[in-house]
Design a protein around this motif. Sequence first.
Motif, PDB file in Angstrom:
ATOM      1  N   ARG A  76      11.828  20.907  12.993  1.00  0.00           N
ATOM      2  CA  ARG A  76      13.209  21.317  13.256  1.00  0.00           C
ATOM      3  C   ARG A  76      14.208  20.382  12.598  1.00  0.00           C
ATOM      4  NH1 ARG A  76      14.409  25.734  13.389  1.00  0.00           N
ATOM      5  NH2 ARG A  76      12.515  25.790  12.165  1.00  0.00           N
ATOM      6  N   ILE A  77      13.737  19.267  12.040  1.00  0.00           N
ATOM      7  CA  ILE A  77      14.606  18.326  11.353  1.00  0.00           C
ATOM      8  C   ILE A  77      13.978  18.000  10.006  1.00  0.00           C
ATOM      9  CG2 ILE A  77      15.468  17.304  13.491  1.00  0.00           C
ATOM     10  CD1 ILE A  77      13.614  14.904  12.951  1.00  0.00           C
ATOM     11  N   PRO A  78      14.757  17.471   9.054  1.00  0.00           N
ATOM     12  CA  PRO A  78      14.153  17.021   7.794  1.00  0.00           C
ATOM     13  C   PRO A  78      13.064  15.992   8.059  1.00  0.00           C
ATOM     14  CG  PRO A  78      16.537  17.121   7.579  1.00  0.00           C
ATOM     15  CD  PRO A  78      16.227  17.358   9.032  1.00  0.00           C
ATOM     16  N   LEU A  79      11.992  16.066   7.311  1.00  0.00           N
ATOM     17  CA  LEU A  79      10.831  15.228   7.595  1.00  0.00           C
ATOM     18  C   LEU A  79      11.149  13.741   7.576  1.00  0.00           C
ATOM     19  CD1 LEU A  79       7.993  17.064   5.617  1.00  0.00           C
ATOM     20  CD2 LEU A  79       8.446  17.122   8.069  1.00  0.00           C
ATOM     21  N   TYR A  80      11.988  13.308   6.654  1.00  0.00           N
ATOM     22  CA  TYR A  80      12.250  11.875   6.536  1.00  0.00           C
ATOM     23  C   TYR A  80      12.876  11.308   7.804  1.00  0.00           C
ATOM     24  CZ  TYR A  80      17.316  12.307   5.941  1.00  0.00           C
ATOM     25  OH  TYR A  80      18.647  12.528   6.145  1.00  0.00           O
ATOM     26  N   GLN A  81      13.575  12.156   8.588  1.00  0.00           N
ATOM     27  CA  GLN A  81      14.228  11.681   9.803  1.00  0.00           C
ATOM     28  C   GLN A  81      13.229  11.374  10.917  1.00  0.00           C
ATOM     29  OE1 GLN A  81      17.359  14.360  11.007  1.00  0.00           O
ATOM     30  NE2 GLN A  81      18.516  14.063   9.116  1.00  0.00           N
ATOM     31  N   ARG A  82      11.999  11.856  10.779  1.00  0.00           N
ATOM     32  CA  ARG A  82      10.988  11.545  11.786  1.00  0.00           C
ATOM     33  C   ARG A  82      10.706  10.049  11.857  1.00  0.00           C
ATOM     34  NH1 ARG A  82       6.179  16.064  11.005  1.00  0.00           N
ATOM     35  NH2 ARG A  82       7.284  17.855  11.895  1.00  0.00           N
ATOM     36  N   ALA A  83      10.875   9.357  10.724  1.00  0.00           N
ATOM     37  CA  ALA A  83      10.548   7.931  10.688  1.00  0.00           C
ATOM     38  C   ALA A  83      11.350   7.131  11.708  1.00  0.00           C
ATOM     39  CB  ALA A  83      10.800   7.383   9.282  1.00  0.00           C
ATOM     40  N   LEU A  84      12.591   7.533  11.954  1.00  0.00           N
ATOM     41  CA  LEU A  84      13.431   6.787  12.884  1.00  0.00           C
ATOM     42  C   LEU A  84      12.838   6.763  14.286  1.00  0.00           C
ATOM     43  CD1 LEU A  84      16.971   7.991  11.736  1.00  0.00           C
ATOM     44  CD2 LEU A  84      15.808   5.854  11.178  1.00  0.00           C
ATOM     45  N   GLY A  85      12.145   7.836  14.655  1.00  0.00           N
ATOM     46  CA  GLY A  85      11.515   7.878  15.972  1.00  0.00           C
ATOM     47  C   GLY A  85      10.378   6.886  16.123  1.00  0.00           C
ATOM     48  N   PHE A 130       9.210   5.523   5.069  1.00  0.00           N
ATOM     49  CA  PHE A 130       8.803   6.919   4.861  1.00  0.00           C
ATOM     50  C   PHE A 130       9.644   7.489   3.721  1.00  0.00           C
ATOM     51  CE2 PHE A 130       7.058  10.930   6.674  1.00  0.00           C
ATOM     52  CZ  PHE A 130       7.814  11.842   5.971  1.00  0.00           C
ATOM     53  N   VAL A 131       8.999   7.921   2.659  1.00  0.00           N
ATOM     54  CA  VAL A 131       9.679   8.567   1.535  1.00  0.00           C
ATOM     55  C   VAL A 131       9.290  10.034   1.522  1.00  0.00           C
ATOM     56  CG1 VAL A 131       9.944   8.677  -0.967  1.00  0.00           C
ATOM     57  CG2 VAL A 131       9.732   6.455   0.169  1.00  0.00           C
ATOM     58  N   GLU A 132      10.274  10.891   1.635  1.00  0.00           N
ATOM     59  CA  GLU A 132      10.037  12.330   1.531  1.00  0.00           C
ATOM     60  C   GLU A 132      10.488  12.790   0.148  1.00  0.00           C
ATOM     61  OE1 GLU A 132      11.582  16.655   3.282  1.00  0.00           O
ATOM     62  OE2 GLU A 132      12.362  14.784   4.142  1.00  0.00           O
ATOM     63  N   ALA A 133       9.543  13.119  -0.710  1.00  0.00           N
ATOM     64  CA  ALA A 133       9.844  13.641  -2.044  1.00  0.00           C
ATOM     65  C   ALA A 133       9.984  15.154  -1.923  1.00  0.00           C
ATOM     66  CB  ALA A 133       8.758  13.269  -3.030  1.00  0.00           C
ATOM     67  N   TYR A 134      11.204  15.626  -1.998  1.00  0.00           N
ATOM     68  CA  TYR A 134      11.513  17.040  -1.783  1.00  0.00           C
ATOM     69  C   TYR A 134      11.254  17.807  -3.076  1.00  0.00           C
ATOM     70  CZ  TYR A 134      14.060  20.956   0.332  1.00  0.00           C
ATOM     71  OH  TYR A 134      14.419  22.174   0.876  1.00  0.00           O
ATOM     72  N   VAL A 190       0.861  -1.188   0.000  1.00  0.00           N
ATOM     73  CA  VAL A 190       0.000   0.000   0.000  1.00  0.00           C
ATOM     74  C   VAL A 190       0.892   1.230   0.000  1.00  0.00           C
ATOM     75  CG1 VAL A 190      -1.689   1.313   1.343  1.00  0.00           C
ATOM     76  CG2 VAL A 190      -1.856  -1.180   1.224  1.00  0.00           C
ATOM     77  N   ILE A 191       0.457   2.262  -0.675  1.00  0.00           N
ATOM     78  CA  ILE A 191       1.149   3.549  -0.603  1.00  0.00           C
ATOM     79  C   ILE A 191       0.145   4.622  -0.207  1.00  0.00           C
ATOM     80  CG2 ILE A 191       0.860   4.039  -3.084  1.00  0.00           C
ATOM     81  CD1 ILE A 191       3.670   5.384  -2.957  1.00  0.00           C
ATOM     82  N   ALA A 192       0.531   5.435   0.751  1.00  0.00           N
ATOM     83  CA  ALA A 192      -0.307   6.539   1.230  1.00  0.00           C
ATOM     84  C   ALA A 192       0.371   7.858   0.881  1.00  0.00           C
ATOM     85  CB  ALA A 192      -0.507   6.438   2.736  1.00  0.00           C
ATOM     86  N   HIS A 193      -0.321   8.686   0.134  1.00  0.00           N
ATOM     87  CA  HIS A 193       0.208   9.995  -0.252  1.00  0.00           C
ATOM     88  C   HIS A 193      -0.296  11.074   0.698  1.00  0.00           C
ATOM     89  CE1 HIS A 193       1.945   8.934  -4.230  1.00  0.00           C
ATOM     90  NE2 HIS A 193       1.072   7.957  -4.149  1.00  0.00           N
ATOM     91  N   PHE A 194       0.593  11.993   1.038  1.00  0.00           N
ATOM     92  CA  PHE A 194       0.212  13.136   1.855  1.00  0.00           C
ATOM     93  C   PHE A 194       1.267  14.222   1.685  1.00  0.00           C
ATOM     94  CE2 PHE A 194       2.740  10.260   4.352  1.00  0.00           C
ATOM     95  CZ  PHE A 194       3.565  11.040   5.146  1.00  0.00           C
ATOM     96  N   GLY A 195       0.980  15.417   2.225  1.00  0.00           N
ATOM     97  CA  GLY A 195       1.897  16.532   2.092  1.00  0.00           C
ATOM     98  C   GLY A 195       2.626  16.837   3.377  1.00  0.00           C
ATOM     99  N   ASP A 196       3.553  17.789   3.290  1.00  0.00           N
ATOM    100  CA  ASP A 196       4.326  18.143   4.481  1.00  0.00           C
ATOM    101  C   ASP A 196       3.438  18.688   5.586  1.00  0.00           C
ATOM    102  OD1 ASP A 196       4.899  21.464   3.845  1.00  0.00           O
ATOM    103  OD2 ASP A 196       4.493  20.146   2.169  1.00  0.00           O
ATOM    104  N   GLY A 197       2.376  19.414   5.224  1.00  0.00           N
ATOM    105  CA  GLY A 197       1.462  19.917   6.252  1.00  0.00           C
ATOM    106  C   GLY A 197       0.752  18.793   6.976  1.00  0.00           C
ATOM    107  N   ALA A 198       0.358  17.765   6.229  1.00  0.00           N
ATOM    108  CA  ALA A 198      -0.338  16.628   6.841  1.00  0.00           C
ATOM    109  C   ALA A 198       0.556  15.867   7.800  1.00  0.00           C
ATOM    110  CB  ALA A 198      -0.851  15.684   5.756  1.00  0.00           C
ATOM    111  N   SER A 199       1.882  15.953   7.616  1.00  0.00           N
ATOM    112  CA  SER A 199       2.783  15.229   8.511  1.00  0.00           C
ATOM    113  C   SER A 199       2.685  15.727   9.945  1.00  0.00           C
ATOM    114  CB  SER A 199       4.228  15.346   8.016  1.00  0.00           C
ATOM    115  OG  SER A 199       4.724  16.663   8.205  1.00  0.00           O
ATOM    116  N   SER A 200       2.083  16.886  10.143  1.00  0.00           N
ATOM    117  CA  SER A 200       1.889  17.420  11.495  1.00  0.00           C
ATOM    118  C   SER A 200       0.572  16.966  12.109  1.00  0.00           C
ATOM    119  CB  SER A 200       1.937  18.952  11.462  1.00  0.00           C
ATOM    120  OG  SER A 200       3.179  19.419  10.973  1.00  0.00           O
TER     121      SER A 200
END
Length: 395
Positions: A238-247, A282-286, A190-200
């Motif tokens: 405060r960090i690049p979004l893709y790094q959130r996945a590690l948490g 988590f894939v962050e397409a910049y 499955v792939i779920a698409h969303f934007g940087d705003g939705a990541s919050s």
Amino acid sequence: MADSSPATDTPGTPEAFGPDLAEVFGPAAADGGPELVQLLTPEGERRHHPEFDLDFSAEQIRGFYRDMVLVRRLDVEATALQRHGELGIWAQLLGQEAAQIGAGRALRPQDFVFPTYREHGVAWCRGLDPLRLLGLFRGVDHGDWDPAEHNFGLYTIVIGAQCLHATGYAMGMQRDGVVGTGDPERDAAVIAHFGDGASSQGDVNEAFIFAASYNAPVVFFCQNNQWAISEPIERQTRIPLYQRALGFGFPGIRVDGNDVLATYAVTQAALQRARDGQGPTFVEAYTYRMGAHTTTDDPTRYRLSADVESWKLKDPIARLEAYLRRNGLVDDGLVDTVKAEADELGERLRAGCTSMPDPQPLDMFDEVYAEVPDELAAQRAGFADYLESFEEARA
């Protein structure tokens, strides 16, 4: 990524929260940083990557080019239709064509997509007639395509909700035995698409927790277009979004979202990892939202024109065309052929949109429940009487 708002020390401004991303992570962060996976430079030069390098055929790359040109025409045409009052609203994807086509073409038929309301390019890759999208934005239906027909869910307007839906669906795939079997015709993701705003959003982060806990076969594909409507990315993290996945306990990766080759390669690898039973990614397409958030938005009020101009130099279509021309893989004849096909698509969309029949007022009651409850039936009858009163008044 500069902020167009006045510099103050009031809470909510970048200054109050500290330095911007370029100051925190170094100057390269403003362009995605050194961790950015890129196979094609903005000038159209081929790069190689130790983990995500693929050999693309000339036909495959020309196919990407055609996809992006046609999807951009869909976007431009729909925007024009809205400006002429033929659509109620439109969510633009201008500048994000490579992110969507790369991700869309990396899918297998058995994979399932959970989109937001902007995944027009992914819908194109799944074989959905663009007119089905226009019907939703024209207000003649609520999205009338069958998700099972194209393995492409209905557009989700509630920000981030589709990530929970995607995770639950992925957990269902596990229980159906279509993950990690080793059969490429059977294993699915499955792939779920969303934007940087939705990541919050809470829904997105809850989906991360469930996906990690159950090792769900889901790819969280975030199109970081730098703006959550009018809020810049530096106010969200405060960090690049893709790094959130590690948490949350699963890997994240940042890819150049204006590079269709890199986006395809990274998404393909993430989807295969999910199909193999190795869990979420988590894939962050910049990338960058070249247009407005929707046609009701005026981005000139909150961002600098200089930022837009700098990102125009990274245009995903121009980048790929430069590569094709540099390597003798395309000529003026092919470019003209694709342009003519785009013109035909535009004409079909205009004619099809304006000829859509208006729905009948009582239609909205018809597909709410499989078995209509008494309460809804009473509401329908009351509304029917109300509509009939107008006919009696005119008689």
